[in-house]
Structures are given as C-alpha cells and as structure tokens.
Design a protein around this motif. Sequence first.
Motif, PDB file in Angstrom:
ATOM      1  N   LYS A 137       0.831  -1.214   0.000  1.00 25.82           N
ATOM      2  CA  LYS A 137       0.000   0.000   0.000  1.00 25.82           C
ATOM      3  C   LYS A 137       0.859   1.255   0.000  1.00 25.82           C
ATOM      4  O   LYS A 137       0.490   2.266  -0.593  1.00 25.82           O
ATOM      5  CB  LYS A 137      -0.946  -0.006   1.203  1.00 25.82           C
ATOM      6  CG  LYS A 137      -2.095  -0.983   1.027  1.00 25.82           C
ATOM      7  CD  LYS A 137      -3.021  -0.991   2.224  1.00 25.82           C
ATOM      8  CE  LYS A 137      -4.149  -1.989   1.990  1.00 25.82           C
ATOM      9  NZ  LYS A 137      -5.062  -2.091   3.130  1.00 25.82           N
ATOM     10  N   LYS A 138       2.029   1.194   0.641  1.00 25.02           N
ATOM     11  CA  LYS A 138       2.942   2.345   0.667  1.00 25.02           C
ATOM     12  C   LYS A 138       3.609   2.556  -0.691  1.00 25.02           C
ATOM     13  O   LYS A 138       3.841   3.683  -1.099  1.00 25.02           O
ATOM     14  CB  LYS A 138       4.049   2.120   1.701  1.00 25.02           C
ATOM     15  CG  LYS A 138       3.625   2.290   3.125  1.00 25.02           C
ATOM     16  CD  LYS A 138       4.867   2.164   3.998  1.00 25.02           C
ATOM     17  CE  LYS A 138       4.537   1.528   5.317  1.00 25.02           C
ATOM     18  NZ  LYS A 138       5.727   1.174   6.088  1.00 25.02           N
ATOM     19  N   ILE A 139       3.940   1.473  -1.365  1.00 23.66           N
ATOM     20  CA  ILE A 139       4.741   1.554  -2.587  1.00 23.66           C
ATOM     21  C   ILE A 139       3.888   1.662  -3.848  1.00 23.66           C
ATOM     22  O   ILE A 139       4.225   2.401  -4.767  1.00 23.66           O
ATOM     23  CB  ILE A 139       5.692   0.341  -2.676  1.00 23.66           C
ATOM     24  CG1 ILE A 139       6.735   0.451  -1.556  1.00 23.66           C
ATOM     25  CG2 ILE A 139       6.360   0.242  -4.032  1.00 23.66           C
ATOM     26  CD1 ILE A 139       7.579  -0.771  -1.373  1.00 23.66           C
ATOM     27  N   CYS A 140       2.809   0.924  -3.911  1.00 20.32           N
ATOM     28  CA  CYS A 140       1.979   0.864  -5.119  1.00 20.32           C
ATOM     29  C   CYS A 140       0.906   1.944  -5.057  1.00 20.32           C
ATOM     30  O   CYS A 140      -0.290   1.666  -4.891  1.00 20.32           O
ATOM     31  CB  CYS A 140       1.369  -0.528  -5.269  1.00 20.32           C
ATOM     32  SG  CYS A 140       2.576  -1.862  -5.330  1.00 20.32           S
ATOM     33  N   LYS A 141       1.338   3.174  -5.201  1.00 18.70           N
ATOM     34  CA  LYS A 141       0.439   4.335  -5.100  1.00 18.70           C
ATOM     35  C   LYS A 141      -0.669   4.257  -6.152  1.00 18.70           C
ATOM     36  O   LYS A 141      -0.437   3.859  -7.281  1.00 18.70           O
ATOM     37  CB  LYS A 141       1.226   5.626  -5.298  1.00 18.70           C
ATOM     38  CG  LYS A 141       2.401   5.784  -4.366  1.00 18.70           C
ATOM     39  CD  LYS A 141       1.985   6.388  -3.061  1.00 18.70           C
ATOM     40  CE  LYS A 141       3.190   6.766  -2.226  1.00 18.70           C
ATOM     41  NZ  LYS A 141       3.335   6.006  -1.023  1.00 18.70           N
ATOM     42  N   ASN A 142      -1.873   4.637  -5.728  1.00 13.56           N
ATOM     43  CA  ASN A 142      -3.049   4.700  -6.599  1.00 13.56           C
ATOM     44  C   ASN A 142      -3.457   3.348  -7.168  1.00 13.56           C
ATOM     45  O   ASN A 142      -4.106   3.275  -8.206  1.00 13.56           O
ATOM     46  CB  ASN A 142      -2.833   5.709  -7.734  1.00 13.56           C
ATOM     47  CG  ASN A 142      -2.547   7.090  -7.201  1.00 13.56           C
ATOM     48  OD1 ASN A 142      -3.264   7.581  -6.328  1.00 13.56           O
ATOM     49  ND2 ASN A 142      -1.491   7.716  -7.692  1.00 13.56           N
ATOM     50  N   ALA A 143      -3.055   2.271  -6.488  1.00 10.15           N
ATOM     51  CA  ALA A 143      -3.463   0.919  -6.889  1.00 10.15           C
ATOM     52  C   ALA A 143      -4.580   0.453  -5.974  1.00 10.15           C
ATOM     53  O   ALA A 143      -4.745   0.945  -4.858  1.00 10.15           O
ATOM     54  CB  ALA A 143      -2.281  -0.041  -6.799  1.00 10.15           C
ATOM     55  N   ASP A 144      -5.330  -0.501  -6.460  1.00 13.78           N
ATOM     56  CA  ASP A 144      -6.369  -1.160  -5.677  1.00 13.78           C
ATOM     57  C   ASP A 144      -5.758  -2.466  -5.162  1.00 13.78           C
ATOM     58  O   ASP A 144      -5.659  -3.441  -5.912  1.00 13.78           O
ATOM     59  CB  ASP A 144      -7.583  -1.423  -6.572  1.00 13.78           C
ATOM     60  CG  ASP A 144      -8.743  -2.068  -5.842  1.00 13.78           C
ATOM     61  OD1 ASP A 144      -8.704  -2.168  -4.594  1.00 13.78           O
ATOM     62  OD2 ASP A 144      -9.690  -2.489  -6.538  1.00 13.78           O
ATOM     63  N   ILE A 145      -5.315  -2.467  -3.910  1.00 16.67           N
ATOM     64  CA  ILE A 145      -4.680  -3.649  -3.329  1.00 16.67           C
ATOM     65  C   ILE A 145      -5.786  -4.599  -2.882  1.00 16.67           C
ATOM     66  O   ILE A 145      -6.596  -4.267  -2.023  1.00 16.67           O
ATOM     67  CB  ILE A 145      -3.780  -3.285  -2.124  1.00 16.67           C
ATOM     68  CG1 ILE A 145      -2.836  -2.132  -2.437  1.00 16.67           C
ATOM     69  CG2 ILE A 145      -3.038  -4.531  -1.627  1.00 16.67           C
ATOM     70  CD1 ILE A 145      -1.734  -2.403  -3.391  1.00 16.67           C
ATOM     71  N   LYS A 146      -5.819  -5.762  -3.485  1.00 16.55           N
ATOM     72  CA  LYS A 146      -6.854  -6.748  -3.197  1.00 16.55           C
ATOM     73  C   LYS A 146      -6.428  -7.688  -2.062  1.00 16.55           C
ATOM     74  O   LYS A 146      -5.278  -7.674  -1.628  1.00 16.55           O
ATOM     75  CB  LYS A 146      -7.163  -7.570  -4.464  1.00 16.55           C
ATOM     76  CG  LYS A 146      -7.791  -6.752  -5.568  1.00 16.55           C
ATOM     77  CD  LYS A 146      -9.082  -6.137  -5.071  1.00 16.55           C
ATOM     78  CE  LYS A 146      -9.931  -5.570  -6.164  1.00 16.55           C
ATOM     79  NZ  LYS A 146     -11.135  -4.925  -5.666  1.00 16.55           N
ATOM     80  N   THR A 147      -7.355  -8.512  -1.640  1.00 14.00           N
ATOM     81  CA  THR A 147      -7.082  -9.486  -0.588  1.00 14.00           C
ATOM     82  C   THR A 147      -5.977 -10.425  -1.036  1.00 14.00           C
ATOM     83  O   THR A 147      -6.031 -10.993  -2.122  1.00 14.00           O
ATOM     84  CB  THR A 147      -8.353 -10.305  -0.272  1.00 14.00           C
ATOM     85  OG1 THR A 147      -9.374  -9.407   0.141  1.00 14.00           O
ATOM     86  CG2 THR A 147      -8.083 -11.322   0.819  1.00 14.00           C
ATOM     87  N   GLY A 148      -4.973 -10.557  -0.186  1.00 15.80           N
ATOM     88  CA  GLY A 148      -3.841 -11.414  -0.513  1.00 15.80           C
ATOM     89  C   GLY A 148      -4.076 -12.858  -0.124  1.00 15.80           C
ATOM     90  O   GLY A 148      -5.033 -13.189   0.566  1.00 15.80           O
ATOM     91  N   LEU A 149      -3.168 -13.688  -0.574  1.00 19.19           N
ATOM     92  CA  LEU A 149      -3.218 -15.109  -0.240  1.00 19.19           C
ATOM     93  C   LEU A 149      -1.877 -15.523   0.335  1.00 19.19           C
ATOM     94  O   LEU A 149      -0.823 -15.262  -0.260  1.00 19.19           O
ATOM     95  CB  LEU A 149      -3.521 -15.949  -1.487  1.00 19.19           C
ATOM     96  CG  LEU A 149      -3.609 -17.460  -1.257  1.00 19.19           C
ATOM     97  CD1 LEU A 149      -4.814 -17.816  -0.383  1.00 19.19           C
ATOM     98  CD2 LEU A 149      -3.675 -18.206  -2.588  1.00 19.19           C
ATOM     99  N   ALA A 150      -1.922 -16.160   1.498  1.00 18.18           N
ATOM    100  CA  ALA A 150      -0.735 -16.729   2.123  1.00 18.18           C
ATOM    101  C   ALA A 150      -0.773 -18.240   1.913  1.00 18.18           C
ATOM    102  O   ALA A 150      -1.782 -18.883   2.217  1.00 18.18           O
ATOM    103  CB  ALA A 150      -0.714 -16.399   3.615  1.00 18.18           C
ATOM    104  N   VAL A 151       0.298 -18.782   1.365  1.00 15.64           N
ATOM    105  CA  VAL A 151       0.388 -20.221   1.094  1.00 15.64           C
ATOM    106  C   VAL A 151       1.527 -20.790   1.928  1.00 15.64           C
ATOM    107  O   VAL A 151       2.673 -20.327   1.802  1.00 15.64           O
ATOM    108  CB  VAL A 151       0.651 -20.489  -0.409  1.00 15.64           C
ATOM    109  CG1 VAL A 151       0.836 -21.976  -0.667  1.00 15.64           C
ATOM    110  CG2 VAL A 151      -0.475 -19.928  -1.258  1.00 15.64           C
ATOM    111  N   HIS A 152       1.208 -21.766   2.756  1.00 20.85           N
ATOM    112  CA  HIS A 152       2.256 -22.430   3.535  1.00 20.85           C
ATOM    113  C   HIS A 152       3.211 -23.089   2.552  1.00 20.85           C
ATOM    114  O   HIS A 152       2.801 -23.910   1.727  1.00 20.85           O
ATOM    115  CB  HIS A 152       1.630 -23.460   4.488  1.00 20.85           C
ATOM    116  CG  HIS A 152       2.596 -24.113   5.392  1.00 20.85           C
ATOM    117  ND1 HIS A 152       2.807 -25.461   5.403  1.00 20.85           N
ATOM    118  CD2 HIS A 152       3.445 -23.585   6.312  1.00 20.85           C
ATOM    119  CE1 HIS A 152       3.733 -25.748   6.299  1.00 20.85           C
ATOM    120  NE2 HIS A 152       4.138 -24.629   6.857  1.00 20.85           N
TER     121      HIS A 152
END
Length: 172
Positions: A137-152
């Motif tokens: 969110k700090k780096i990708c200015k003006n982007a729509d950051i979507k829900t991430g996925l964590a994979v073990h």
Amino acid sequence: MNKNLIIYYSRKGENYVNGRIESLSKGNTEICAEFIQKAVGGDMFEVKTVNDYSADYHTCTAEARTECDNNARPELKEYLDDISAYDNVFICGPCWWGTYPMAVFSLIEKLDFSGKKVLPLMTHEGSGLGSSVRDLKKICKNADIKTGLAVHGADALKSEKAVAKWAKEVTD
C-alpha cells in the motif's frame, strides 16, 4: 478480458520446510506463480538479483535480514519499465523477515501502479502475509490492493486448487 502480470521472486535450493532444511528443485513461490498463470493466464516476470544470495539457507537468511534492516534495494538483472498494458499485477514472494524480499521492492518501486489491481501472494512457513500488504500500500500508489493469499510453503505443491480459486476471485 483483463491482462495479468505475475511478478515473482522465488528461492530454489536450501529452504526451511516444516522445521528442517530441504533442497527444493523449484521454489515454492514459483510453483504458486505457475498455478496463477494456469488459472487466469498472464505474463510472468521473475525477479533476479545481480548478486545471488548464498546457497546456504542460514547464510541467505542473514543476508536477507541485513537487507531488510537496511531497507536495501539489491540491483536486479532486469527491470520492467512499464506495466500500463496490464489490468492486474500479482506480486508473489516468500516471506523474508515479515515482508517480501527487498529485491521485489527494487523492482516495484520503479513502476506506476495507478489504476491497477495489485494481488499479493506470499509463501511462508508460519508468518502468513506478514506486513506485505501494508508495504504494498505504501509503494503501489493509486493501486487497488486486493485481498492477498498466504500459502504455507511446505504445502505449495498441494495448493493449486486454492491458488486458482483465489486468482479467479480477485481478478473478477
């Protein structure tokens, strides 16, 4: 139809897997990036550093810690100049000290994410997404950051169904 870019950093060789060090012929994040490509299509871009990290897992983690502590930006072998042709940008990497490897930031800080959907995926051995979403969110200015996925990471080879489901949901 949306155009997808899959940016990833992955480590093969010695990795931490369920409490022990194992040698992987393909990194966990690369496996997941390929699952994304299979599910929704897209161009792949592998982040590669000019100076390789140590092949020894413990030395590599020390190198990664130093980079993280110093907010370093390792030099890459290749950079992307323009992502304007893409609607969705997957940013995939292993969780190193709570976030992406600093090499990922070396790349993405140079890009214009205005109007893009950014889709974080992180492989881990217990840290989940760490602070990766906050950092994006700090780096990708003006982007729509979507829900991430964590994979073990130890389950990467078995994660195709979950990764595909997520990739399809976040790109709709």
